[in-house]
Design a protein around this motif. Structure first.
Motif, PDB file in Angstrom:
ATOM      1  N   LEU A 121       1.022  -1.780  -0.151  1.00 52.42           N
ATOM      2  CA  LEU A 121      -0.126   0.079   0.117  1.00 52.42           C
ATOM      3  C   LEU A 121       1.174   1.323   0.304  1.00 52.42           C
ATOM      4  O   LEU A 121       0.362   2.269  -0.930  1.00 52.42           O
ATOM      5  N   GLY A 122       1.587   1.201   0.878  1.00 51.49           N
ATOM      6  CA  GLY A 122       2.877   2.156   0.894  1.00 51.49           C
ATOM      7  C   GLY A 122       3.402   2.616  -0.353  1.00 51.49           C
ATOM      8  O   GLY A 122       3.510   3.897  -0.809  1.00 51.49           O
ATOM      9  N   LEU A 123       3.931   1.425  -0.761  1.00 52.33           N
ATOM     10  CA  LEU A 123       4.820   1.650  -2.331  1.00 52.33           C
ATOM     11  C   LEU A 123       3.454   2.389  -3.257  1.00 52.33           C
ATOM     12  O   LEU A 123       3.974   3.482  -3.522  1.00 52.33           O
ATOM     13  N   VAL A 124       2.482   1.630  -3.391  1.00 51.71           N
ATOM     14  CA  VAL A 124       1.579   2.255  -4.785  1.00 51.71           C
ATOM     15  C   VAL A 124       1.244   4.033  -4.221  1.00 51.71           C
ATOM     16  O   VAL A 124       1.077   4.962  -5.079  1.00 51.71           O
ATOM     17  N   ALA A 125       1.427   4.314  -2.778  1.00 52.53           N
ATOM     18  CA  ALA A 125       0.148   5.226  -2.799  1.00 52.53           C
ATOM     19  C   ALA A 125       1.972   6.867  -2.612  1.00 52.53           C
ATOM     20  O   ALA A 125       1.747   7.725  -3.783  1.00 52.53           O
ATOM     21  N   HIS A 126       3.228   6.326  -2.697  1.00 48.24           N
ATOM     22  CA  HIS A 126       4.362   7.122  -2.778  1.00 48.24           C
ATOM     23  C   HIS A 126       4.721   7.291  -4.065  1.00 48.24           C
ATOM     24  O   HIS A 126       4.456   8.290  -4.631  1.00 48.24           O
ATOM     25  N   GLY A 156       8.685   4.673   5.062  1.00 43.89           N
ATOM     26  CA  GLY A 156       8.321   3.205   6.020  1.00 43.89           C
ATOM     27  C   GLY A 156       7.731   2.448   5.871  1.00 43.89           C
ATOM     28  O   GLY A 156       7.006   1.881   4.529  1.00 43.89           O
ATOM     29  N   TRP A 157       7.631   0.866   6.657  1.00 42.42           N
ATOM     30  CA  TRP A 157       6.756   0.371   6.115  1.00 42.42           C
ATOM     31  C   TRP A 157       4.995   0.279   6.430  1.00 42.42           C
ATOM     32  O   TRP A 157       4.278  -0.191   5.692  1.00 42.42           O
ATOM     33  N   MET A 158       5.072   0.637   7.327  1.00 50.08           N
ATOM     34  CA  MET A 158       3.253   0.866   8.239  1.00 50.08           C
ATOM     35  C   MET A 158       3.471   2.695   7.811  1.00 50.08           C
ATOM     36  O   MET A 158       1.993   2.639   7.596  1.00 50.08           O
ATOM     37  N   SER A 159       3.720   2.991   7.960  1.00 52.55           N
ATOM     38  CA  SER A 159       4.105   4.662   7.870  1.00 52.55           C
ATOM     39  C   SER A 159       5.117   5.403   6.993  1.00 52.55           C
ATOM     40  O   SER A 159       6.544   4.937   7.055  1.00 52.55           O
ATOM     41  N   SER A 160       4.508   6.559   6.417  1.00 50.32           N
ATOM     42  CA  SER A 160       5.566   7.631   5.840  1.00 50.32           C
ATOM     43  C   SER A 160       4.988   8.854   5.824  1.00 50.32           C
ATOM     44  O   SER A 160       4.425   8.913   6.473  1.00 50.32           O
ATOM     45  N   ARG A 161       6.029   9.611   5.155  1.00 50.22           N
ATOM     46  CA  ARG A 161       6.179  10.718   5.629  1.00 50.22           C
ATOM     47  C   ARG A 161       7.060  11.533   4.446  1.00 50.22           C
ATOM     48  O   ARG A 161       7.576  11.160   3.725  1.00 50.22           O
ATOM     49  N   VAL A 162       5.715  12.734   3.526  1.00 50.29           N
ATOM     50  CA  VAL A 162       6.254  13.256   2.957  1.00 50.29           C
ATOM     51  C   VAL A 162       5.725  14.765   2.697  1.00 50.29           C
ATOM     52  O   VAL A 162       5.188  15.122   3.023  1.00 50.29           O
ATOM     53  N   PRO A 189      -3.850   2.623   8.231  1.00 50.45           N
ATOM     54  CA  PRO A 189      -3.922   3.420   9.549  1.00 50.45           C
ATOM     55  C   PRO A 189      -4.940   2.992  10.989  1.00 50.45           C
ATOM     56  O   PRO A 189      -5.509   2.122  10.548  1.00 50.45           O
ATOM     57  N   LEU A 190      -3.529   2.654  12.378  1.00 49.47           N
ATOM     58  CA  LEU A 190      -3.520   1.792  12.800  1.00 49.47           C
ATOM     59  C   LEU A 190      -5.519   1.819  13.391  1.00 49.47           C
ATOM     60  O   LEU A 190      -5.972   1.000  14.413  1.00 49.47           O
ATOM     61  N   ASP A 191      -6.191   3.218  13.227  1.00 50.71           N
ATOM     62  CA  ASP A 191      -7.491   2.987  13.809  1.00 50.71           C
ATOM     63  C   ASP A 191      -8.513   2.054  13.084  1.00 50.71           C
ATOM     64  O   ASP A 191      -9.678   1.908  13.629  1.00 50.71           O
ATOM     65  N   GLY A 192      -8.201   1.449  12.361  1.00 51.80           N
ATOM     66  CA  GLY A 192      -9.079   0.643  11.263  1.00 51.80           C
ATOM     67  C   GLY A 192      -9.440   1.393  10.537  1.00 51.80           C
ATOM     68  O   GLY A 192     -10.657   0.587   9.351  1.00 51.80           O
ATOM     69  N   ARG A 193      -9.540   2.756  10.587  1.00 50.75           N
ATOM     70  CA  ARG A 193     -10.704   3.107   9.512  1.00 50.75           C
ATOM     71  C   ARG A 193     -10.874   3.299   7.928  1.00 50.75           C
ATOM     72  O   ARG A 193     -11.424   3.764   6.944  1.00 50.75           O
ATOM     73  N   GLY A 194      -9.626   2.680   7.061  1.00 45.59           N
ATOM     74  CA  GLY A 194      -9.453   2.738   5.637  1.00 45.59           C
ATOM     75  C   GLY A 194      -7.964   1.680   4.978  1.00 45.59           C
ATOM     76  O   GLY A 194      -7.216   1.022   6.272  1.00 45.59           O
ATOM     77  N   ALA A 238      -7.109  13.129   5.376  1.00 45.27           N
ATOM     78  CA  ALA A 238      -7.458  12.323   4.349  1.00 45.27           C
ATOM     79  C   ALA A 238      -8.125  10.807   4.452  1.00 45.27           C
ATOM     80  O   ALA A 238      -6.773  10.454   4.746  1.00 45.27           O
ATOM     81  N   VAL A 239      -8.919  10.099   4.098  1.00 50.33           N
ATOM     82  CA  VAL A 239      -8.908   8.836   4.220  1.00 50.33           C
ATOM     83  C   VAL A 239      -9.365   7.990   3.135  1.00 50.33           C
ATOM     84  O   VAL A 239     -10.040   7.963   2.597  1.00 50.33           O
ATOM     85  N   ILE A 240      -9.132   6.760   2.480  1.00 50.53           N
ATOM     86  CA  ILE A 240      -9.534   5.991   1.578  1.00 50.53           C
ATOM     87  C   ILE A 240      -9.361   4.728   2.179  1.00 50.53           C
ATOM     88  O   ILE A 240      -9.162   3.782   2.659  1.00 50.53           O
ATOM     89  N   ASP A 241     -11.213   4.858   2.538  1.00 47.65           N
ATOM     90  CA  ASP A 241     -11.470   3.676   3.402  1.00 47.65           C
ATOM     91  C   ASP A 241     -11.884   2.579   2.569  1.00 47.65           C
ATOM     92  O   ASP A 241     -11.476   1.658   1.467  1.00 47.65           O
ATOM     93  N   TRP A 242     -12.693   1.508   3.146  1.00 49.62           N
ATOM     94  CA  TRP A 242     -12.367  -0.531   2.717  1.00 49.62           C
ATOM     95  C   TRP A 242     -13.134  -0.396   1.821  1.00 49.62           C
ATOM     96  O   TRP A 242     -12.955  -1.249   0.552  1.00 49.62           O
ATOM     97  N   ALA A 243     -14.001   0.426   1.160  1.00 49.93           N
ATOM     98  CA  ALA A 243     -14.632   0.455   0.129  1.00 49.93           C
ATOM     99  C   ALA A 243     -14.083   1.253  -0.781  1.00 49.93           C
ATOM    100  O   ALA A 243     -14.844   1.398  -2.425  1.00 49.93           O
TER     101      ALA A 243
END
Length: 334
Positions: free
Chosen positions: A18-23, A44-50, A67-72, A97-102
């Motif tokens: 997911l991080g690779l796609v986002a980057h 990073g593997w679980m999180s990144s910063r730009v 995200p660790l809160d499970g929002r998406g 901004a969040v991209i949710d599970w749907a």
């Protein structure tokens, strides 16, 4: 055991993928839309910063995938700073901004204060934007602010409790709704503009919007402004011919005047019904036209009075002292 192992492997690999796609998506967007930006990644593997910046804009977003809160699937949050040296304006935003599970996109933007110094100056506080775009293309945009003040030399409009809602239908991209609610400073009753729009041709609507912004940016009274407004009229005609239909449901001003109606501009088919106090219409139209054109408030009030007198002589319009009544088309034309 094999299935469990595959699930565990997927869970371990998913954040990095997911991080690779986002980057890649963010880098592509920056290259295309902000080529002058200086970009720095902390991957990073679980999180990144730009972090991206140029002379006028600064963005720092923390990405969580997921995200660790499970929002998406993906969340990006952080500060955005916009500077405009030409108008000596600064804008500090908080973005989440969040991209949710749907696979729906949700964006929240907040600012403690919005200030812009230009031909028409803007002061708003606090301001909030909520934007959602679903997978089927439906859009929901909401803007809210406790205070919005517009200023131009000799003209001003102060609003309180501003709420704007714009929505489109993913199943019918030619349909949209707009609902604006606010209250003029010094009044106790909210005003409302509610529109239901159908038959929107996307490309022609985009052309009209572009022409409108160009006209508003042109110096009032200049040759370029005149040409720009001709372009607006031409783009509007093309949009209308595509089958545009607008329902007014309703326009209510200060609780003292109200209109409902429907308009098919290509057929010149207009239906209006309503009425109220002339002063309520004047209290809104005069400052709006003064802000838009730069004309003096005194001159516009005089012109408004002349137009009211002229309308009183038209069929379908009745003006009785301080009140008016509109029924269009008039009874004898139906």
């Amino acid at each position: 055991m094999v299935l469990i192992g595959l699930i565990v492997l997927f869970l371990l690999l998913a954040p990095g993928l997911l991080g690779l796609v986002a980057h890649r998506q963010i880098d592509g967007w920056l290259d295309e839309n902000w080529p002058d930006a200086s970009v720095r990644w902390q991957r990073g593997w679980m999180s990144s910063r730009v972090e991206a910046a140029d002379a006028d804009r600064q963005v720092a977003l923390d990405l969580h995938h997921p995200p660790l809160d499970g929002r998406g699937l993906l969340r990006a949050a952080g500060p955005v700073r916009l500077d405009d040296p030409d108008t000596q304006s600064e804008l500090d935003l908080g973005v989440d901004a969040v991209i949710d599970w749907a696979l729906d996109l949700h964006v929240d933007v907040r600012s403690d204060a919005v200030e812009r110094r230009d031909t028409v100056s803007v002061d708003a506080a606090p301001a909030q934007l909520a934007f959602t775009r679903t997978r089927d293309g439906a859009v929901d945009l909401r803007l809210a602010g406790d205070r919005l003040e517009l200023h131009r030399t000799g003209a001003a409009l102060a609003l309180r409790e501003v709420e704007l809602h714009l929505g489109t239908d993913g199943q019918d991209p030619g349909r949209a709704t707009l609902d604006l609610r606010t209250r003029r400073e010094g009044t106790t009753t909210a005003s409302r503009l509610n529109l239901e729009i159908e038959g929107i041709a996307a490309e022609r609507a985009a052309a009209w919007t572009e022409a409108l912004f160009a006209a508003l940016d042109a110096p009032p009274g200049s040759t370029s402004a005149s040409l720009a407004w001709v372009g607006v009229a031409s783009a509007w005609e093309q949009l209308a011919r595509a089958g545009l239909s607008i329902r007014l449901m309703p326009l209510a001003l200060d609780g003292r005047a109200e209109l409902t109606g429907q308009w098919h501009p290509a057929d010149k088919d207009l239906v209006l019904d309503g009425g109220g106090e002339v002063s309520a219409v004047r209290a809104w139209l005069v400052p709006i036209f003064a802000l838009a054109t730069g004309e003096s408030v005194v001159a516009l009030r005089e012109e408004f009075a002349l137009q009211v007198d002229a309308l009183d002589a038209q069929p379908g319009v009745e003006v009785d002292g301080t009140r008016f009544r509109v029924r269009w088309p008039p009874a004898d034309a139906r």
